[in-house]
Write a protein that holds these residues in place. Structure first.
Motif, PDB file in Angstrom:
ATOM      1  N   PHE A  76     -84.354 -53.424 -12.002  1.00 27.13           N
ATOM      2  CA  PHE A  76     -82.977 -53.454 -12.504  1.00 27.13           C
ATOM      3  C   PHE A  76     -82.466 -52.025 -12.618  1.00 27.13           C
ATOM      4  CE2 PHE A  76     -79.617 -53.935 -15.755  1.00 27.13           C
ATOM      5  CZ  PHE A  76     -78.867 -54.925 -15.136  1.00 27.13           C
ATOM      6  N   THR A  77     -81.231 -51.848 -12.188  1.00 25.66           N
ATOM      7  CA  THR A  77     -80.580 -50.544 -12.251  1.00 25.66           C
ATOM      8  C   THR A  77     -79.336 -50.656 -13.122  1.00 25.66           C
ATOM      9  OG1 THR A  77     -81.359 -49.992 -10.039  1.00 25.66           O
ATOM     10  CG2 THR A  77     -79.520 -48.700 -10.878  1.00 25.66           C
ATOM     11  N   ALA A  78     -79.150 -49.691 -14.004  1.00 23.00           N
ATOM     12  CA  ALA A  78     -77.949 -49.642 -14.850  1.00 23.00           C
ATOM     13  C   ALA A  78     -76.709 -49.622 -13.959  1.00 23.00           C
ATOM     14  CB  ALA A  78     -77.980 -48.408 -15.742  1.00 23.00           C
ATOM     15  N   ALA A  79     -75.681 -50.312 -14.369  1.00 16.23           N
ATOM     16  CA  ALA A  79     -74.456 -50.432 -13.570  1.00 16.23           C
ATOM     17  C   ALA A  79     -73.921 -49.071 -13.145  1.00 16.23           C
ATOM     18  CB  ALA A  79     -73.401 -51.216 -14.342  1.00 16.23           C
ATOM     19  N   GLU A  80     -73.925 -48.115 -14.053  1.00 22.68           N
ATOM     20  CA  GLU A  80     -73.359 -46.792 -13.761  1.00 22.68           C
ATOM     21  C   GLU A  80     -74.227 -45.967 -12.805  1.00 22.68           C
ATOM     22  OE1 GLU A  80     -75.648 -46.547 -17.652  1.00 22.68           O
ATOM     23  OE2 GLU A  80     -74.224 -47.947 -16.753  1.00 22.68           O
ATOM     24  N   ALA A  81     -75.449 -46.423 -12.527  1.00 20.91           N
ATOM     25  CA  ALA A  81     -76.349 -45.681 -11.648  1.00 20.91           C
ATOM     26  C   ALA A  81     -76.523 -46.352 -10.286  1.00 20.91           C
ATOM     27  CB  ALA A  81     -77.714 -45.519 -12.321  1.00 20.91           C
ATOM     28  N   ARG A  82     -75.865 -47.466 -10.069  1.00 19.74           N
ATOM     29  CA  ARG A  82     -76.033 -48.183  -8.796  1.00 19.74           C
ATOM     30  C   ARG A  82     -75.451 -47.378  -7.643  1.00 19.74           C
ATOM     31  NH1 ARG A  82     -74.753 -53.770 -11.766  1.00 19.74           N
ATOM     32  NH2 ARG A  82     -76.778 -53.860 -12.791  1.00 19.74           N
ATOM     33  N   GLY A  83     -76.096 -47.506  -6.496  1.00 23.06           N
ATOM     34  CA  GLY A  83     -75.666 -46.786  -5.313  1.00 23.06           C
ATOM     35  C   GLY A  83     -76.217 -45.375  -5.214  1.00 23.06           C
ATOM     36  N   ARG A  84     -77.110 -45.002  -6.122  1.00 28.31           N
ATOM     37  CA  ARG A  84     -77.667 -43.645  -6.145  1.00 28.31           C
ATOM     38  C   ARG A  84     -79.126 -43.591  -5.702  1.00 28.31           C
ATOM     39  NH1 ARG A  84     -76.668 -41.391 -11.927  1.00 28.31           N
ATOM     40  NH2 ARG A  84     -78.024 -39.811 -11.022  1.00 28.31           N
ATOM     41  N   GLY A  85     -79.665 -44.694  -5.221  1.00 29.24           N
ATOM     42  CA  GLY A  85     -81.046 -44.702  -4.748  1.00 29.24           C
ATOM     43  C   GLY A  85     -82.082 -44.934  -5.826  1.00 29.24           C
TER      44      GLY A  85
END
Length: 148
Positions: A76-85
């Motif tokens: 799971f990735t925090a919404a604000e960190a998505r798209g950063r690898g």
């Protein structure tokens, strides 16, 4: 960004895991949710990882060692960190941990409609497979594996 072994009971990691659990509960019926509790993620046989920038937890993932295979859990990735690898970096570390344990294959169960996750797994070399372990085929689950 640093990927490190961590505890699911760390307040920031626990908060992110609760977000993940809430999302899964909003998308799938109870019988189709296979996430592990914080205590289960802290058990022997589980390597729990976080991606961090300073004190900020950007994402989580875990490797469950089942002896003859490893299972990817709690990605799971925090919404604000998505798209950063973030997820890719965690998945790469899970694979490294599995190889270090001599596990021959990594498997995972994921939900239908989680298209970004499916793309990540395919890019990382995972291929569709059938149910494994205690999982059963159902309308909400997809299964993937990667030979190491």
């Amino acid at each position: 960004m640093i990927i490190q072994r961590d505890t699911p009971h760390h307040p920031a990691a626990a908060a992110l895991l609760r977000q993940s659990h809430a999302l899964m509960q909003s998308l799938f019926p109870a019988e189709a949710n296979h996430f592990l509790s914080l205590d289960a993620l802290a058990a022997p046989g589980i390597v729990f990882l976080t991606a961090r920038e300073g004190d900020t937890v950007l994402g989580t993932g875990a490797l469950a060692d089942h002896g003859t295979y490893g299972e990817v859990k709690s990605m799971f990735t925090a919404a604000e960190a998505r798209g950063r690898g973030v997820a890719q970096a965690i998945l790469e570390r899970i694979e490294k941990e599995a190889r270090g344990k001599g596990l021959p294959v990594l498997r995972l169960e994921t939900g239908t409609g989680l298209d970004a996750a499916h793309r990540l797994y395919r890019r990382a070399g995972f291929e569709p497979c059938g149910p494994f372990g205690d999982y059963e085929a159902g309308p909400y689950s997809l299964f993937f594996e990667k030979r190491l």
